[in-house]
Enzyme design. Structure first.
Site, PDB file in Angstrom:
ATOM      1  N   ASP A 545       0.829  -1.201   0.000  1.00  0.00           N
ATOM      2  CA  ASP A 545       0.000   0.000   0.000  1.00  0.00           C
ATOM      3  C   ASP A 545       0.868   1.257   0.000  1.00  0.00           C
ATOM      4  O   ASP A 545       2.032   1.233   0.429  1.00  0.00           O
ATOM      5  CB  ASP A 545      -0.903  -0.021   1.235  1.00  0.00           C
ATOM      6  N   GLU A 548       3.295   5.238  -3.690  1.00  0.00           N
ATOM      7  CA  GLU A 548       3.537   6.354  -4.611  1.00  0.00           C
ATOM      8  C   GLU A 548       4.940   6.992  -4.465  1.00  0.00           C
ATOM      9  O   GLU A 548       5.445   7.445  -5.502  1.00  0.00           O
ATOM     10  CB  GLU A 548       2.462   7.422  -4.427  1.00  0.00           C
ATOM     11  N   ASP A 622      -8.016   4.556  -3.527  1.00  0.00           N
ATOM     12  CA  ASP A 622      -9.124   4.839  -2.623  1.00  0.00           C
ATOM     13  C   ASP A 622     -10.207   5.669  -3.316  1.00  0.00           C
ATOM     14  O   ASP A 622     -10.482   6.823  -2.949  1.00  0.00           O
ATOM     15  CB  ASP A 622      -8.604   5.546  -1.372  1.00  0.00           C
TER      16      ASP A 622
END
Length: 942
Positions: A545, A548, A622
């Protein structure tokens, strides 16, 4: 064809036109009149690697993306012309202007495909942290202005065709940037750069004060901003003039009026604007909360995103200089600090908009790969030839994944799995999302034993219930943990977040940071910690997760770069976009080195070119629980897949939940809409490479979404079961991903490139060769308009009716049905009803042949969960239908693997215009049954 001998390959030739060239052992190198160096290297007969520099020599840095070097064994020719030099392979001609260094690409018949634009290559010197480089741009003109352009990763603005469009390429939650495009003209460009980049217009979006602004009273210079303490506007906090609407990050939100409370508030910006020039203006709306934008009286955006996770909307408007246009932005922040912005690109010449362009903030040199193919599939195969193959995902990964944010205890997770099994809901994976550790121990990679008293027993029980478990692992560490200290003592942590005392959102807020994934030693330590604490428990899959990396959500790009600086390889400015690639590399290589007996599976929130070689699937982040976001996933997923990365998924139902759904009660309209949204999303999710449900409260198990027996429950269960029926088809597509570089989720232009009507359609796609998928993304819609591509007639999957292609259709879409169409010539193998993918079954595989055209499908099988297929342990059976002969040939089995069924039965059903086949489980029992022992079997149409 006469080929050059190696003994003459290093001769340098000077030309009257001012440039010179050198033959190399894999191509040519040109020195232009102005001293620029351009090198063309042959990677394959269809791939040319182009590099250009003004530094006097080429960089020695290894590519993070490309793993394929120039092939010195490929035969090629060099031809001199008047002012140019040509490099010829058996498939391609690359011609370089000796004076300017501009490269043009032709097919072997001399037809121009694409050429570097005159003056389209730019270098601007840049120095960051003492490292020198260049701000770079390359522009190409394509021979076909009507082409469709796809790829660039996953973006959320509903754009399917990027011809004439712009896209900023950086990584962000819900945004994944991949610098690769593929054209319907059957070429592709891979831009090998890792910094913040832009496709199309190289300019960043500018503030709206580029336009002449007028406030609500007509006064020039700004819009009227009205801040209201309540949503009905009766209590005004303040009114002021604002020349810009720029509140997009944690720094710019400080420019809001001091003391304004965003809870239950409303802000409007109103007035007029006047363009300074004629042309197409590109507006970019950055929004969180409930947002509406009107331009010239037209509602051009009506959106919602949760306050902490903004998204974007793009609006194109053709405007006339001197005219005045009304504008109104109406914003409900939806609680807490929220984010809003409105920016604009002023017009670019229409011819220039047609060009292909990549800009990058920092790099060593212009560096790209030109790929030619006979189809878009061949182009994507070329991309994977350069950057690495994608594996066959485990068979269990093709089943259903159950997740929620989050199972807070061991009992919750096991209880959910037991309830799924009790209700006979097919499932293969249960997911352990974040925060299974002790509150102050993020990065420990250890369970909180109060909530998870026996993690090993929990994992074992999941396996005993015939399921796998995936676990969330972040590259994030609280600075008080032992694992942080192991990284930090070696200088392998990004330190600024700790030095700036940045606290996260957990409990009282804790200080931590991310490790430097660009460092090979740090990657090894990351895997070692995971292996020791989690893989040792029997965990099957990794959820990486925030890759980025999201060290601080909603930070400005400049501060984000500081937070991950310096990397092991150099300034974060230069390596900004490739973190997810490096992070996945460590897990993939670590697991395969430690235990090569089972396939690596990685789900990651970000991605980059080359990710596919590391056993990765990317999900769309998300996203919100709104119909708008559901629709956006269609173009996002298709373009991501057409970027060369074949495995993609999303949170069925959306992750971030509107408060009205959290509060919905039985019988309310909000509850009805919540259930229908999930039903429609579940139908859509059945037909993407990975099928999974995830999100915030309300709980996402289908029996929690609606009661057992409810129409919504029934349709979700029906599509779950259909997914498992389709496993022979879907797993064969996964086999083709590796063995044929296939793409599962496909833009219609891939299969119907000659039908330009499909180029811009952003709400339909192909799922393999046999399904045209048309999701329903509007509440209470019971039909939807769609387009059936020309070149085929199409069977309605649900009714069996045959419908002419090349036409629009208003298709029925009752609540229990997603419009699905199957082209003539499709062959679909259906398996038995299963509870999990590896469940043993002796039931017959049913082959449905949709007649009307010749068709072929390759049934692929292997052991399902190891890498033996890489060494030839797999089998294929070619299913070949001849319309002229009215026969299906079930071909001789090729290959074998341990545990393969030597003898089996196939049931064959022929669908035709006269005898339509309407899908239903009971209808799969019809047709004729044939014994198959591995030898060719011919079945005549009956």
């Amino acid at each position: 064809m006469k080929y050059l001998l190696v003994v003459i390959l290093m001769i340098t030739v000077s030309c009257n036109q001012g440039g010179s060239f050198t033959r190399t052992d894999s191509g040519i190198e040109i020195k232009t009149e102005k001293g620029e160096l351009v090198r063309l290297e042959i990677i394959s007969p269809t791939i040319i690697h182009v590099r250009a520099t003004i530094a006097g020599q080429f960089s020695a840095n290894e590519s993070l993306v490309a793993i394929r070097k120039a092939d010195k064994e490929i035969n090629y020719e060099v031809e001199e012309g008047e002012g140019y030099i040509s490099l010829l392979t058996e498939k391609l001609i690359a011609r370089t202007n000796l004076e300017t260094g501009e490269v043009s690409f032709f097919d072997r018949d001399g037809n121009l495909i694409i050429n570097e634009a005159e003056g389209g290559r730019t270098f601007n010197s840049i120095e960051v942290d003492g490292v020198k480089g260049y701000e770079l741009r390359q522009v190409w003109k394509s021979a076909d202005d009507t082409e469709g352009i796809y790829g660039l990763g996953q973006h959320q603005a509903h754009e399917m065709n990027y011809k004439g469009a712009n896209e900023e390429l950086f990584q962000y939650n819900t945004k994944v940037s991949v610098p690769f495009i593929v054209s319907t003209a059957n070429y592709g460009i891979l831009w090998d750069n890792y910094s913040l980049s832009r496709y199309g217009d190289p300019r960043p979006y500018g503030q709206i004060d580029q336009l002449v602004l007028f406030d609500a009273e007509g006064k020039e210079g700004a819009l009227t901003a009205t801040y209201m303490n309540n949503t009905d506007g009766s209590d005004i906090f303040t009114v002021r003039r604002e020349a810009n609407i720029d509140y997009e990050n944690l720094e710019t939100v400080n420019n809001f009026p001091e003391g304004f409370n965003f809870n239950d508030s409303r802000i409007t910006w109103e007035g007029e604007f006047q363009p300074r020039e004629d042309g197409i203006y590109d507006f970019l709306l950055y929004y969180a909360g409930y947002t509406k934008l009107w331009i010239d009286g037209e509602l051009v955006a009506d959106r919602w995103r949760t306050a902490w996770n903004p998204s974007v909307a793009k609006i194109k408007k053709e405007l006339k200089a001197g005219n005045r246009y009304s504008i109104k932005l109406d914003w409900l922040p939806d609680g807490g600090v929220s984010y809003i912005g409105l920016k604009v690109h002023t017009p670019v010449d229409l011819e220039e908009r047609k060009n292909i362009s990549f800009y990058s903030e920092m790099g060593d040199e212009i560096n790209y790969y030109f790929i030619k193919g006979e189809s878009m599939d061949e182009v994507i195969a070329g991309y994977r030839y350069i950057t690495g193959k994608a594996q066959v995902m485990p068979k269990w990964a093709m089943g259903f994944w159950q997740s929620r944010e989050r199972y807070k205890t061991q009992d919750e997770l096991l209880g959910a799995l037991k309830d799924l099994r009790k209700n006979q809901i097919p499932v293969d994976v249960i997911v352990m999302d974040w925060f299974y550790w002790e509150e102050d121990s993020w990065g420990s990679q250890k369970f909180d034993l109060e909530r998870f008293p026996d993690p090993k027993a929990m994992v074992d029980e999941v396996h005993e219930n015939n399921a796998k478990i995936m676990i969330s692992v972040w590259p994030k560490y609280y600075h008080t943990t032992d694992n942080f200290k192991q990284f930090d003592e070696k200088g392998w942590m990004y330190r600024l977040a700790v030095e700036d005392s940045i606290r996260d959102w957990v409990g009282k807020g804790y200080i931590g940071s991310f490790y430097d994934a660009y460092n090979p030693g740090a990657r090894k330590l990351f895997w070692d910690q995971i292996r020791e604490n989690l893989y040792s428990l029997g965990v099957d899959a990794w959820w990486l997760d925030a890759t980025e990396p999201d060290i601080l959500s909603n930070a400005s790009v400049e501060y984000r770069k500081l937070l991950m600086n310096p990397t092991y390889l150099g300034p974060s400015t230069k390596y900004f976009n490739a973190y997810a690639l490096m992070n996945a590399k460590g897990i993939y290589e670590g697991q395969r080195e430690f235990d090569n007996s089972k396939r690596v599976f990685i789900l990651t929130r970000s991605g980059f070119a080359g990710m596919q070689r590391y056993g990765t699937v990317t999900w769309s982040g998300d996203i919100g629980t709104v119909w708008e976001d559901m629709k956006a996933q269609i173009s996002a997923g298709v373009n991501f897949s057409m970027s060369g990365l074949p495995y993609w998924t999303m949170d069925n139902g959306g992750f971030c939940v509107e408060k009205r759904y959290e509060r919905a009660v039985e019988g309310s309209e909000d509850m009805n809409e919540w259930r229908e949204l999930n039903a429609r999303w579940h139908q859509f999710g059945t037909f993407v490479p990975l099928f999974r449900t995830h999100g915030q409260y309300p709980f996402r198990e289908m029996y929690n979404i609606s009661p057992v027996g409810h129409p919504v429950y029934n349709t979700m269960l029906e599509y779950n079961k259909l997914r498992y029926r389709l496993l022979p088809y879907i797993y064969s597509l996964a086999g083709a991903v590796y063995h044929k570089d296939y793409t599962i989720m496909r833009g219609m232009a891939m299969d119907y490139p000659h039908d330009k009507n499909v180029y811009d359609i952003n709400d339909q796609y192909m799922f393999g060769p046999a399904f045209l998928v048309c999701p329903v993304y509007e509440y209470k819609a019971r039909s939807r308009e769609l387009y059936l591509p020309e070149g085929n007639d199409w069977y309605n999957f649900h009714t069996g009716a045959l419908i002419n292609g090349g036409n629009k259709l208003n298709a029925d879409a009752p609540l229990d049905r997603i419009p699905l169409f199957v082209p003539e010539g499709a062959i679909i193998p259906f398996g038995p009803e299963l509870q999990y993918a590896e469940q043993a079954s002796d039931e017959t595989v049913t082959i449905v042949v949709y007649t009307g055209k010749d068709g072929v499908f390759t049934l692929y099988e292997d052991e399902g969960n190891n890498y033996n297929y890489e060494n030839g342990a797999y089998s294929t059976i070619e299913l070949n239908y001849s319309e002229a002969d009215q026969k299906l040939i079930i071909g001789k089995r090729e290959g074998s693997f341990p545990g393969m069924k030597e003898n089996r039965q196939f049931r064959v059903i022929f669908a035709s215009k006269e005898r339509g086949f309407a899908y239903a489980p009971s209808n799969l029992t019809k047709g004729q049954v044939f014994n198959y022992n591995g030898e060719e079997l011919v079945v005549s149409k009956y």
